[in-house]
Design a protein around this motif. Structure first.
Motif, PDB file in Angstrom:
ATOM      1  N   LEU A 152       5.919 -25.421 -43.588  1.00  0.00           N
ATOM      2  CA  LEU A 152       5.979 -25.930 -44.963  1.00  0.00           C
ATOM      3  C   LEU A 152       7.259 -26.728 -45.193  1.00  0.00           C
ATOM      4  O   LEU A 152       7.242 -27.758 -45.880  1.00  0.00           O
ATOM      5  CB  LEU A 152       5.883 -24.769 -45.947  1.00  0.00           C
ATOM      6  N   ILE A 153       8.371 -26.255 -44.619  1.00  0.00           N
ATOM      7  CA  ILE A 153       9.638 -26.975 -44.766  1.00  0.00           C
ATOM      8  C   ILE A 153       9.558 -28.342 -44.105  1.00  0.00           C
ATOM      9  O   ILE A 153       9.994 -29.351 -44.665  1.00  0.00           O
ATOM     10  CB  ILE A 153      10.794 -26.145 -44.177  1.00  0.00           C
ATOM     11  N   VAL A 154       8.968 -28.400 -42.903  1.00  0.00           N
ATOM     12  CA  VAL A 154       8.815 -29.687 -42.213  1.00  0.00           C
ATOM     13  C   VAL A 154       7.949 -30.634 -43.032  1.00  0.00           C
ATOM     14  O   VAL A 154       8.234 -31.833 -43.136  1.00  0.00           O
ATOM     15  CB  VAL A 154       8.220 -29.469 -40.808  1.00  0.00           C
ATOM     16  N   ALA A 160       7.684 -35.545 -46.498  1.00  0.00           N
ATOM     17  CA  ALA A 160       7.309 -36.135 -47.782  1.00  0.00           C
ATOM     18  C   ALA A 160       8.502 -36.375 -48.700  1.00  0.00           C
ATOM     19  O   ALA A 160       8.329 -37.002 -49.757  1.00  0.00           O
ATOM     20  CB  ALA A 160       6.307 -35.227 -48.493  1.00  0.00           C
ATOM     21  N   SER A 161       9.700 -35.928 -48.328  1.00  0.00           N
ATOM     22  CA  SER A 161      10.846 -36.007 -49.241  1.00  0.00           C
ATOM     23  C   SER A 161      11.196 -37.427 -49.694  1.00  0.00           C
ATOM     24  O   SER A 161      11.601 -37.606 -50.856  1.00  0.00           O
ATOM     25  CB  SER A 161      12.066 -35.330 -48.617  1.00  0.00           C
ATOM     26  N   PRO A 162      11.069 -38.471 -48.837  1.00  0.00           N
ATOM     27  CA  PRO A 162      11.370 -39.813 -49.361  1.00  0.00           C
ATOM     28  C   PRO A 162      10.482 -40.216 -50.522  1.00  0.00           C
ATOM     29  O   PRO A 162      10.903 -40.955 -51.406  1.00  0.00           O
ATOM     30  CB  PRO A 162      11.143 -40.725 -48.138  1.00  0.00           C
ATOM     31  N   ASN A 212      21.536 -40.029 -47.018  1.00  0.00           N
ATOM     32  CA  ASN A 212      21.372 -41.045 -45.984  1.00  0.00           C
ATOM     33  C   ASN A 212      21.018 -40.445 -44.620  1.00  0.00           C
ATOM     34  O   ASN A 212      20.442 -41.142 -43.783  1.00  0.00           O
ATOM     35  CB  ASN A 212      22.660 -41.866 -45.845  1.00  0.00           C
ATOM     36  N   LEU A 213      21.380 -39.190 -44.411  1.00  0.00           N
ATOM     37  CA  LEU A 213      21.081 -38.552 -43.135  1.00  0.00           C
ATOM     38  C   LEU A 213      20.003 -37.477 -43.276  1.00  0.00           C
ATOM     39  O   LEU A 213      19.741 -36.747 -42.324  1.00  0.00           O
ATOM     40  CB  LEU A 213      22.348 -37.929 -42.545  1.00  0.00           C
ATOM     41  N   GLY A 214      19.380 -37.405 -44.422  1.00  0.00           N
ATOM     42  CA  GLY A 214      18.372 -36.380 -44.666  1.00  0.00           C
ATOM     43  C   GLY A 214      17.154 -36.501 -43.778  1.00  0.00           C
ATOM     44  O   GLY A 214      16.459 -35.509 -43.536  1.00  0.00           O
ATOM     45  N   PHE A 215      16.867 -37.700 -43.243  1.00  0.00           N
ATOM     46  CA  PHE A 215      15.688 -37.884 -42.400  1.00  0.00           C
ATOM     47  C   PHE A 215      15.788 -37.058 -41.118  1.00  0.00           C
ATOM     48  O   PHE A 215      14.772 -36.773 -40.470  1.00  0.00           O
ATOM     49  CB  PHE A 215      15.500 -39.365 -42.053  1.00  0.00           C
ATOM     50  N   THR A 232      11.083 -43.445 -39.028  1.00  0.00           N
ATOM     51  CA  THR A 232      10.571 -43.913 -40.318  1.00  0.00           C
ATOM     52  C   THR A 232      11.559 -43.594 -41.437  1.00  0.00           C
ATOM     53  O   THR A 232      11.837 -44.445 -42.295  1.00  0.00           O
ATOM     54  CB  THR A 232       9.211 -43.261 -40.616  1.00  0.00           C
ATOM     55  N   GLY A 233      12.103 -42.379 -41.426  1.00  0.00           N
ATOM     56  CA  GLY A 233      13.102 -42.021 -42.441  1.00  0.00           C
ATOM     57  C   GLY A 233      14.355 -42.865 -42.337  1.00  0.00           C
ATOM     58  O   GLY A 233      14.928 -43.280 -43.357  1.00  0.00           O
TER      59      GLY A 233
END
Length: 267
Positions: free
Chosen positions: A46-48, A53-55, A115-118, A163-164
């Motif tokens: 679920l976290i992944v 989907a976070s962007p 900026n590094l969340g991906f 992609t992120g």
């Protein structure tokens, strides 16, 4: 004599008892421990999904609530794993632990470290190598598919990490779903070397990014093809020369001739 006793000869209490309980939950084979490990794996999935989907969700009012809730769960998990470890310093030096700590930082400071969340999607890579994930599959005879599944996971992880990255640094003005789809579309066309040319990254750094994506994408596709089509091998280290891959029915190591005792998967 029971190993789980204190120096005074009494059963462990307090912090020692908690650490022993966590070790049994994270590393045990009892039914309750297995259920706990499956529950943690479901939470990881679920976290992944949220990370991927976070962007798209970043502009939603509920984003921060979900982000901090996941941060709380991840913080508890990291703390529990640290307590369950017999050597905390060695555990902290492991790449998966360093990655989880970095992911936790991006969750705690989503506006500063966005900026590094991906890189959070890299948790998918650690999940694919989890013993909790593979142990029941090996028992059911799916062990030979491990290399294929790991190759597919590497490809998917690379796809969404890139992609992120592209969305963050090249499509930030096209926020939301449309910008993310453009970044995903460019990544796929570059990885497959299709190169339609309708979406391009501007500037020298854009061209360098495109080259890296194409080279890495082709390498991962080749790796996946090898895992699918080459003859099946089993992983069994030779005691003499260390060769790890052998034919399933091999009696002697093909490198040094040492006698092998490869266990039968059906046993």
């Amino acid at each position: 004599m029971d190993d789980r006793v204190s120096p005074s000869g009494l059963p462990p209490a307090g912090l020692d008892a908690l650490r022993e309980r966590l070790r049994l939950l994270y590393h045990g084979r009892a039914p309750g421990a297995v259920r706990f490990q499956y529950a943690m794996m479901a939470i990881d999935i679920l976290i992944v999904a949220f990370f991927i989907a976070s962007p798209v969700l970043r502009d939603r009012p509920s984003f921060l609530w979900i982000d901090y809730s996941i941060a709380a769960v991840l913080m508890l998990d990291i703390g529990a794993r640290a307590l369950a470890s017999s050597d905390v310093l060695r555990w902290l030096r492991q790449p998966t632990s360093i990655l989880d700590l970095f992911i936790l930082m991006t969750l705690l400071f989503p506006l500063w470290l966005a900026n590094l969340g991906f890189l959070r999607v890299l948790r998918l890579w650690t999940l694919s190598r989890s013993g909790v994930f593979w142990r029941p599959l090996v028992r059911r005879g799916y062990g030979p598919w491990r290399e294929v599944v790991e190759s597919v996971t590497n490809l998917i992880t690379f796809l969404f990490v890139v992609t992120g990255f592209i969305y963050t640094f090249f499509f930030s003005e096209s926020s939301g779903f449309a910008g993310y789809v453009d970044a995903l579309y460019f990544t796929v066309t570059s990885m497959t070397t299709t190169g339609y040319g309708d979406i391009l990254l501007d500037g020298p750094w854009g061209k360098i990014t495109s080259v890296v994506v194409m080279l890495a994408g082709v390498t991962l596709f080749i790796r996946l093809g090898q895992a699918i089509f080459r003859p099946h091998k089993v992983f069994y280290p030779c005691e003499r020369c260390g060769l790890q891959r052998h034919d399933p029915d091999a009696v002697h190591c093909k490198a040094c001739g040492n006698l092998l005792k490869i266990p039968d998967p059906g046993d």
